[in-house]
Design a protein around this motif. Sequence first.
Motif, mmCIF file in Angstrom:
data_model
loop_
_atom_site.group_PDB
_atom_site.id
_atom_site.type_symbol
_atom_site.label_atom_id
_atom_site.label_comp_id
_atom_site.label_asym_id
_atom_site.label_seq_id
_atom_site.Cartn_x
_atom_site.Cartn_y
_atom_site.Cartn_z
ATOM 1 N N GLU A 142 0.829 -1.202 0.000
ATOM 2 C CA GLU A 142 0.000 0.000 0.000
ATOM 3 C C GLU A 142 0.865 1.254 0.000
ATOM 4 N N LYS A 163 1.954 1.862 -3.497
ATOM 5 C CA LYS A 163 0.878 2.485 -4.266
ATOM 6 C C LYS A 163 0.797 3.975 -3.962
ATOM 7 N N GLU A 188 -2.731 1.071 -8.714
ATOM 8 C CA GLU A 188 -3.681 1.044 -7.609
ATOM 9 C C GLU A 188 -4.390 -0.303 -7.476
#
Length: 209
Positions: free
Chosen positions: A149, A152, A159
């Motif tokens: 995450e 990202k 994503e």
Amino acid sequence: MARVSQEHLDARRRQILDGASLCFARNGFHATSMQDVLKEVDLSAGAVYRYFSGKEELIGAIVSEVLETVGDTYERAAQETPPPLPDVLIPRTLARLKEVKSGVLDSGEWVFPRLMIQVWAETLRNDELAVVMRTGFDKVCAAWAKVVESYKAAGLMPEDADADAMARTMIALAQGFAAQLAVFGAVPADVLQNGLRALMSMRTPDPAA
């Protein structure tokens, strides 16, 4: 009577875990007795049983410690800006494990890789250890997912990238490399890093080319 300090208790527990790890890595769980552990750590049975009820509890404590070390490494990495890429993070994780499981066998081999293979094999027949392993593995996967995450958020990954799939793949890479160390012996430290960098440099071919 003077009270024993927490530092002393922690150091004694560390001594027992390190000695047991050496014994298990050297001869495996089933060929290692508690007498072997007592001899390795040079302590009385009473001193050891104060901390651990027996071999099974020792094994569980060693596994939990290793998984906590791995999970903590990934948790910390997820908070870095920018987050370290896999070619840095996975070798870093193995280096942390080498610090925690720093013992060396008479052959010169590092304890952790051999210990890891013993643990995975034992998990197949030991239901209690399997629960410890599953719980710890789920936590490690969750920590790795946080790293994904953070990738990202930094614009390093799409994503829609599957965080769980990447977590499992990266863990498998680290485990596989450790297994090679156990079976084939020492490998230059930069081999894993260079291999990961080469994989990360690959691109989907252009169909029109």
